[in-house]
Design an enzyme around this catalytic site. Structure first.
Site, PDB file in Angstrom:
ATOM      1  CG  HIS A   1      42.217  14.117  61.548  1.00  0.00           C
ATOM      2  ND1 HIS A   1      42.743  12.891  61.093  1.00  0.00           N
ATOM      3  CD2 HIS A   1      40.710  13.786  61.933  1.00  0.00           C
ATOM      4  CE1 HIS A   1      41.797  11.955  60.725  1.00  0.00           C
ATOM      5  NE2 HIS A   1      40.514  12.478  61.352  1.00  0.00           N
TER       6      HIS A   1
ATOM      7  CG  ASP B   1      38.855   9.395  59.510  1.00  0.00           C
ATOM      8  OD1 ASP B   1      39.125  10.639  60.010  1.00  0.00           O
ATOM      9  OD2 ASP B   1      38.774   8.521  59.960  1.00  0.00           O
TER      10      ASP B   1
ATOM     11  CD  GLU C   1      41.041  12.330  64.967  1.00  0.00           C
ATOM     12  OE1 GLU C   1      39.969  12.167  65.564  1.00  0.00           O
ATOM     13  OE2 GLU C   1      41.397  11.400  64.017  1.00  0.00           O
ATOM     14  CD  GLU C   2      42.190   8.805  62.240  1.00  0.00           C
ATOM     15  OE1 GLU C   2      41.600   8.098  63.345  1.00  0.00           O
ATOM     16  OE2 GLU C   2      41.544   9.003  61.115  1.00  0.00           O
TER      17      GLU C   2
ATOM     18  CG  ASP D   1      37.388  13.787  61.683  1.00  0.00           C
ATOM     19  OD1 ASP D   1      37.714  13.268  60.675  1.00  0.00           O
ATOM     20  OD2 ASP D   1      37.691  13.111  62.933  1.00  0.00           O
TER      21      ASP D   1
ATOM     22  CG  HIS E   1      40.109   4.268  61.010  1.00  0.00           C
ATOM     23  ND1 HIS E   1      39.780   4.183  62.222  1.00  0.00           N
ATOM     24  CD2 HIS E   1      40.061   5.645  60.474  1.00  0.00           C
ATOM     25  CE1 HIS E   1      39.530   5.322  62.589  1.00  0.00           C
ATOM     26  NE2 HIS E   1      39.658   5.954  61.708  1.00  0.00           N
TER      27      HIS E   1
HETATM   28  N1  BES Z   1      36.986  10.720  61.888  1.00  0.00           N
HETATM   29  C1  BES Z   1      36.932   9.757  63.085  1.00  0.00           C
HETATM   30  C2  BES Z   1      35.723  10.047  64.107  1.00  0.00           C
HETATM   31  C3  BES Z   1      34.521   9.427  63.707  1.00  0.00           C
HETATM   32  C4  BES Z   1      34.408   7.976  63.013  1.00  0.00           C
HETATM   33  C5  BES Z   1      33.245  10.087  64.000  1.00  0.00           C
HETATM   34  C6  BES Z   1      33.140   7.626  62.799  1.00  0.00           C
HETATM   35  C7  BES Z   1      32.059   9.471  63.721  1.00  0.00           C
HETATM   36  C8  BES Z   1      31.965   7.949  63.232  1.00  0.00           C
HETATM   37  C9  BES Z   1      38.218   9.850  63.869  1.00  0.00           C
HETATM   38  O1  BES Z   1      39.341  10.243  62.924  1.00  0.00           O
HETATM   39  C10 BES Z   1      38.359   8.648  64.718  1.00  0.00           C
HETATM   40  O2  BES Z   1      38.677   7.685  64.121  1.00  0.00           O
HETATM   41  N2  BES Z   1      38.443   8.757  66.000  1.00  0.00           N
HETATM   42  C11 BES Z   1      38.553   7.666  66.905  1.00  0.00           C
HETATM   43  C12 BES Z   1      39.083   8.114  68.286  1.00  0.00           C
HETATM   44  C13 BES Z   1      40.419   8.723  67.791  1.00  0.00           C
HETATM   45  C14 BES Z   1      41.009   9.252  69.123  1.00  0.00           C
HETATM   46  C15 BES Z   1      41.295   7.317  67.690  1.00  0.00           C
HETATM   47  C16 BES Z   1      37.045   6.970  67.016  1.00  0.00           C
HETATM   48  O3  BES Z   1      36.249   7.899  67.311  1.00  0.00           O
HETATM   49  O4  BES Z   1      37.232   5.675  67.215  1.00  0.00           O
HETATM   50 ZN    ZN Z   2      39.795   7.993  62.051  1.00  0.00          ZN
END
Ligand code: BES
Ligand code: ZN
Length: 512
Positions: free
Chosen positions: A214, A234, A268-269, A296, A373
């Site tokens: 993303h 990220d 994505e976020e 990711d 984040h």
């Molecule tokens: N890169 C993250 C996913 C992630 C974070 C995977 C930490 C493993 C460990 C992704 O960008 C993210 O923040 N995903 C969110 C969900 C999204 C739909 C807001 C999450 O997993 O909290």
């Molecule tokens: Zn993220």
């Protein structure tokens, strides 16, 4: 600031709802863990529908998924609670309507790609020649360049500019190749576009291999125009890993037989919004995507192993193929396995549409980069290196070449083809077989005709409409089903007349 120590830091859910004039009602789907937190805080929150998600070959994860309607006021408290109790944002999918949310709870009907691609590694000389050309310095440069945008949030001008920048970068990298094009995918609900690079396959172009990451970033405390959200890990790291694989493919003049698409997803976020729109549009257009890899977060080494294959909402057989790529081409890379829960990244958008997806990750789930984040997700906080991301880049290149090099499906030299035809009345069944399939081979069945016949396959004994190893039961008589066979097996086939049908049946298999 450490993401995990910031109890009330708000994640994408809240930020998304306040950064714009959000609709009064927001539909989301969430996994069990996040949903339980929501219920603790707001007992009135009810799931409109809850379901264990199923895929063709069984449960895709051991958790139930819930459809919830929340309004802005609730989101504030709910997302804070999820974050406080779970120490992370709960993965969720955003839906533009209740109907779209209900659709996400349905098991992907028939896998378009039920005819599995071959996972045999038969391009070792090509892959081995390309891998040494890959350089961590190029990955580092892309990460630094992308982190230079104040943020890449899906609604800001910076976020829009980052998408335009990536499009231009990929165009420049592929200049001179008439078989490569770069397009932006526009989304109706927000200004940031996804970026899609296409390398057109030479003689099997209708089969498509997708790799993505993303391009957006977020600051969990809220992101407006100039908020700092460098998103170095990220997910500039994922985009950078893919870009380096692209660079070496272009430099070598390698041309795939299948079409390869490299994607930088928008938004994505905030609930996998960009990738959901893309995966749905591919499914609606019947695009034969044979495999998807999501990168990711690839550059923060938080665990002892190097690459963790996440096993939920991904495809087991394709994950084994990825593990095989690693042991064959990168024998020093240590493989781990973990899970990241419902909707943690864009691979879930593809698996939700029934496509085979994998999600190789930088660390175990709990040892990931603590700075994501926040304003501190910088290249420096990934250790001022891109050696870790280089492993993912090499893996991605091997995935592209090994999946990209296969020609059109068809009977191989030792495959046997048997054709049948017939008529079924409503409720009538017809059995075929057993077909004696050799170890290491495959049986694939294609049904065509009028009316509505459904197809069931089973190894070892006759299938029924409830017991089978593979089924295809769409709303007409256009069905296909395939099984990989590891030890010599008798495969039995059943046709069921869901409605009356005239059909032809083609069974292709590696004979014993
Ligand atoms: N890169 C993250 C996913 C992630 C974070 C995977 C930490 C493993 C460990 C992704 O960008 C993210 O923040 N995903 C969110 C969900 C999204 C739909 C807001 C999450 O997993 O909290
Ligand atoms: Zn993220």
């Amino acid at each position: 600031m450490n993401r995990k120590l910031l109890a009330l830091m708000l994640c994408g859910l809240f930020a998304a709802s306040t950064a714009e004039a959000a609709p009064k009602k927001v539909w989301i789907t969430l996994g069990d863990a996040a949903f339980l937190q929501l219920q603790k805080l707001a007992p009135a929150t009810i799931a409109k529908e809850s379901k264990a998600l199923l895929a063709n070959e069984g449960l895709i994860a051991a958790e139930r998924v819930h459809l919830v309607e929340v309004d802005e006021q609730q989101l504030l408290g709910l997302s804070a609670a999820v974050h406080h109790e779970l120490h992370r944002c709960g993965g969720f999918m955003f839906h533009s309507s209740e109907a779209a949310g209900r659709q996400a709870l349905q098991a992907p009907v028939t896998l378009l790609a039920t005819l599995r691609p071959s996972y045999v590694l038969d391009n070792q000389s090509v892959v081995n020649a390309l891998l040494p050309q890959m350089q961590d310095s190029n990955i580092a440069q892309t990460i630094v360049d992308m982190s230079a945008f104040a943020n890449r949030y899906y609604t800001t001008n910076n976020g829009v500019n980052a998408s335009n920048w990536l499009k231009t970068r990929w165009q420049q990298m592929s200049a001179g190749r008439s078989d490569i094009s770069v397009e932006q995918f526009s989304h109706a609900g927000w200004p940031q576009k996804s970026v899609i690079l296409t390398i057109k396959g030479t003689d099997n172009a209708s089969e498509v291999v997708v790799l993505g990451g993303h391009l957006d970033s977020i600051n969990g405390q809220g992101t407006t125009e100039n908020t700092r959200a460098p998103g170095a890990d990220d997910d500039a790291s994922g985009i950078a890993s893919l870009s380096e694989a692209l660079r070496v493919i272009v430099a070598s003049g390698y041309k795939p037989r299948r079409t390869i698409k490299i994607m930088g997803y928008a938004a994505e976020e905030v609930g996998l919004r960009g990738s959901q729109e893309i995966a749905k549009s591919f499914k609606a257009a019947n695009v034969n995507v044979v495999g998807v890899m999501q990168l990711d977060m690839t550059n923060y080494k938080g665990s002892d192993k190097d690459i963790y294959l996440y096993t939920d909402y991904t495809d087991n057989a394709q994950n084994q193929f990825v593990a095989n790529l690693l042991t064959t081409y990168l024998p020093s890379v240590q493989i781990g396995y973990d899970k990241c829960g419902y909707a943690c990244s864009d691979h879930a958008s593809w698996s939700g549409q029934g496509y085979f997806a994998s999600m190789p990750f930088e660390s175990s789930f709990t040892q990931d980069n603590p700075y994501i984040h926040t304003a501190n997700d910088t290249y420096a906080n990934s250790g001022n290196q891109a050696q870790h991301a280089l492993k993912f880049s090499k893996m991605a290149l091997a995935f592209m070449v090994e999946l990209g090099s296969d020609g059109p499906a068809g009977p191989g030299p030792v495959d046997k083809v048997e054709n049948f035809s017939g008529k079924l009345a409503l409720g009538q069944q017809q059995s075929y077989g057993p077909f004696k399939v050799a170890a290491g081979g495959r049986v694939s069945v294609v049904l065509a005709g009028t009316g509505d016949a459904d197809l069931y396959l089973r190894k070892g004994s006759a299938p029924s409409t409830t017991v089978f190893d593979c089924k295809s039961d769409g709303p007409n008589s256009t069905e296909n089903c395939a099984l990989n066979i590891s030890a010599n097996a008798d495969v039995y086939l059943l046709l069921n007349g869901y409605a009356a049908a005239n059909y032809t049946l083609k069974v292709t298999y590696r004979a014993q």
